[in-house]
Design an enzyme around this catalytic site. Structure first.
Site, short mmCIF file in Angstrom:
data_model
loop_
_atom_site.label_atom_id
_atom_site.label_comp_id
_atom_site.label_asym_id
_atom_site.label_seq_id
_atom_site.Cartn_x
_atom_site.Cartn_y
_atom_site.Cartn_z
N CYS A 154 0.80 -1.24 0.00
CA CYS A 154 0.00 0.00 0.00
C CYS A 154 0.83 1.28 0.00
O CYS A 154 0.85 2.00 -0.99
CB CYS A 154 -0.91 0.01 1.22
SG CYS A 154 -2.02 -1.39 1.23
N1 LIG Z 1 -2.51 -6.13 2.14
C1 LIG Z 1 -2.99 -5.07 2.73
O1 LIG Z 1 -2.78 -4.85 3.91
C2 LIG Z 1 -3.85 -4.07 1.96
C3 LIG Z 1 -4.33 -2.97 2.67
C4 LIG Z 1 -5.12 -2.04 2.01
C5 LIG Z 1 -5.41 -2.20 0.66
N2 LIG Z 1 -4.93 -3.28 -0.02
C6 LIG Z 1 -5.32 -3.38 -1.42
O2 LIG Z 1 -6.12 -4.53 -1.65
C7 LIG Z 1 -5.85 -5.07 -2.93
C8 LIG Z 1 -5.43 -6.53 -2.79
O3 LIG Z 1 -4.26 -6.59 -1.99
P1 LIG Z 1 -3.79 -7.89 -1.25
O4 LIG Z 1 -2.78 -7.44 -0.27
O5 LIG Z 1 -4.94 -8.70 -0.78
O6 LIG Z 1 -3.09 -8.67 -2.47
P2 LIG Z 1 -2.65 -10.21 -2.52
O7 LIG Z 1 -1.58 -10.29 -3.53
O8 LIG Z 1 -2.41 -10.72 -1.13
O9 LIG Z 1 -3.95 -10.94 -3.06
C9 LIG Z 1 -4.45 -10.74 -4.33
C10 LIG Z 1 -4.96 -12.09 -4.83
O10 LIG Z 1 -5.56 -11.88 -6.10
C11 LIG Z 1 -5.25 -12.99 -6.92
N3 LIG Z 1 -5.45 -12.58 -8.31
C12 LIG Z 1 -4.63 -11.92 -9.14
N4 LIG Z 1 -5.23 -11.74 -10.34
C13 LIG Z 1 -6.45 -12.30 -10.25
C14 LIG Z 1 -7.52 -12.43 -11.15
N5 LIG Z 1 -7.47 -11.93 -12.39
N6 LIG Z 1 -8.61 -13.10 -10.73
C15 LIG Z 1 -8.67 -13.61 -9.48
N7 LIG Z 1 -7.69 -13.51 -8.58
C16 LIG Z 1 -6.59 -12.86 -8.96
C17 LIG Z 1 -3.82 -13.33 -6.55
O11 LIG Z 1 -3.51 -14.65 -6.91
C18 LIG Z 1 -3.86 -13.12 -5.03
O12 LIG Z 1 -4.23 -14.29 -4.36
C19 LIG Z 1 -4.76 -4.18 -3.54
O13 LIG Z 1 -5.37 -3.21 -4.33
C20 LIG Z 1 -4.13 -3.53 -2.33
O14 LIG Z 1 -3.57 -2.27 -2.63
C21 LIG Z 1 -4.15 -4.20 0.60
#
Ligand SMILES: NC(=O)c1ccc[n+]([C@@H]2O[C@H](COP(=O)([O-])OP(=O)(O)OC[C@H]3O[C@@H](n4cnc5c(N)ncnc54)[C@H](O)[C@@H]3O)[C@@H](O)[C@H]2O)c1
Length: 452
Positions: A284
């Site tokens: 993030c």
């Molecule tokens: N991790 C955090 O603490 C956090 C906090 C706030 C916001 N976010 C936001 O949330 C979103 C997700 O982040 P995250 O940390 O969960 O990411 P992550 O990488 O942990 O998880 C994303 C998942 O999406 C899957 N994926 C990728 N392409 C795909 C598709 N086309 N169809 C289905 N699944 C697919 C991946 O395999 C993965 O399992 C991002 O935009 C991030 O900026 C994350």
């Protein structure tokens, strides 16, 4: 919250399904954000389908085993035993879902430009399975206008059914505010912002989240919700950069930054403490603000605070390396040939997340100077295949008294609870501490400690 007074029949049907929990919820992207959300919706008595392109995650969820250490084993086990949850990579099954929530990655490209390919690909998959009466919510962090100008068009372009927004298709943005590893908050207790592309979409999305989280805050549009999330992340990036910059100055002046922050935090108004550190990591804070910087160019406007914060935070690993070189020098040791242990490979405490971790920068810079560098992290057994370091492959070494006594320098990068800090304070000879851990130990510390 806007009401459903002038709503369509589809909106009324979906509203009723949400209220009596017969709606089927699909969560796309089962990572740090999506998996806890699956848990929250499942606990709210919905049937949930979990979609991911990563077969290993589907395998783990079928077997009931964990792939995110901070969430523990209980959630995957509970989900695997439940008849109300199914993990799947069959995206045609999106058609079964009344609600689809999208939690896919939003990284930046090589030149810090937004990479919305995951959002677009997911929008297209949803479009191919679209049927009237579905609510689709984007949770991935992105720049304002993405839901309306990128995500919705991707859905509509791939769909073969004619849809009318607010009549038989409902779309909203609800930013995700997870804070993995911090026990004081979770998906259910963190207030949820919701902004729809129209009033009916906002209403339905508020109804959905109100079943699963304690507080839902409706805002007037998806753009406000998108911008609020970016504001939250810019706020953190800028304030962390400010304390990092002051830390470097105060250390030159012989003033302890941590004590300064503690003193300032006694002010009951107008001040909020932020902690300095070895640099930014995670999905993030180092990334999201640059989504806005990119979008701002369209308006010919600079985002100077974001750029400056990025510059300062980006330099921090190098600063830690400079302090490490000085610390070894004071012991009449060169970096060349010195045994150096980095404690903490994850970018923040109590998680296994190594995305954008500054520890790797520190490892690589010290190794480039000839240091023999290893790491210990109770949550990260192996580090490999990172975005900026695809070739890296390192294994965590066990933390033992013997190992520490043979080590010339310990660099504390992440203050995990599960590390035996007393052992480090007792057995290490020299410690560069970026997290003020040694000062917080109750026991006396025999190591020479340099703050960085
Ligand atoms: N991790 C955090 O603490 C956090 C906090 C706030 C916001 N976010 C936001 O949330 C979103 C997700 O982040 P995250 O940390 O969960 O990411 P992550 O990488 O942990 O998880 C994303 C998942 O999406 C899957 N994926 C990728 N392409 C795909 C598709 N086309 N169809 C289905 N699944 C697919 C991946 O395999 C993965 O399992 C991002 O935009 C991030 O900026 C994350």
């Amino acid at each position: 919250m806007p009401d459903l007074n002038k709503s369509s029949r589809e909106a009324e049907v979906l509203q009723a399904k949400l209220q009596d929990r017969t709606a089927v919820c699909g969560v796309v992207g089962l990572g740090y954000v999506g998996l806890p959300l699956v848990g929250a919706l499942h606990d709210a008595s919905f049937k949930v389908l979990g979609f991911d392109v990563d077969p290993s995650k589907i395998g783990h969820l079928e077997a009931g085993t964990s792939y995110l250490s901070h969430l523990g084993e209980a959630l995957p086990q509970r989900l695997a035993q439940s008849s109300s949850f199914e993990p799947t990579a069959e995206f045609s099954r999106l058609e079964e879902c009344d609600v689809i929530i999208v939690c896919v990655p939003t990284p930046v490209g090589q030149h810090r430009e937004p990479d919305l390919s995951y959002v677009v690909a997911t929008g297209e998959a949803i479009g191919r399975a679209l049927r009237p009466g579905q609510l689709i919510v984007l949770e991935s962090t992105t720049y304002p206008t993405t839901t309306r100008e990128v995500f919705l068009p991707a859905i509509l372009a791939a769909s073969t059914v004619a849809s009318s927004l607010g009549e038989d298709l409902f779309v909203a943005f609800s930013p995700e505010r997870e804070d993995p590893g911090r026990a004081s908050h979770n998906t259910k207790t963190i207030p949820k912002l919701v902004g729809g592309l129209d009033d009916a979409s906002t209403h339905l999305a508020v109804t959905l989240y109100s079943t699963a989280v304690e507080e839902v805050v409706a805002v007037k549009s998806a753009e406000i919700a998108e911008a609020a999330k970016i504001l939250e992340n810019v706020f953190r990036a800028v304030n962390i950069a400010m304390v990092n910059e002051l830390k470097v100055l105060f250390e030159q002046m012989g003033i302890d930054t941590w004590e300064v922050i503690e003193a300032a935090a006694t002010k009951p108004f107008g001040f909020m403490p932020f902690s300095p550190g070895p640099g930014l990591g995670g999905h993030c804070i180092p990334i999201d603000p640059f989504y806005l910087t990119w979008k701002a160019r369209e308006f010919g406007l600079p985002t100077r605070f974001i750029e400056l914060a990025g510059e300062i935070n980006h330099r921090m690993p190098q600063y830690v390396v400079e302090r490490s070189v000085q610390a070894l020098n004071q012991q009449s040791k060169p970096v060349l040939g010195s045994r150096i242990l980095i404690v903490g490979m994850a970018y923040k405490p109590n998680v296994d997340d190594t995305r954008e971790t500054p520890s790797v920068e520190i490892v690589q810079q010290l190794a480039a100077l000839g240091g023999v560098v290893e790491y210990h992290d109770p949550h990260v057994a192996i580090v490999s295949n990172l975005r900026k370091h695809p070739g890296i492959l390192m294994h965590s070494v066990p933390l033992t008294e013997e190992y520490l006594t043979e080590t010339d320098l310990v660099v504390i990068a992440t203050d995990h609870d599960a590390v035996d800090w007393s052992l480090i304070g007792r057995a290490a000879s020299l410690v560069v501490d970026t997290r003020n851990v040694m000062a917080r130990l109750a026991e006396s510390v025999s190591a020479v400690v340099i703050k960085a």
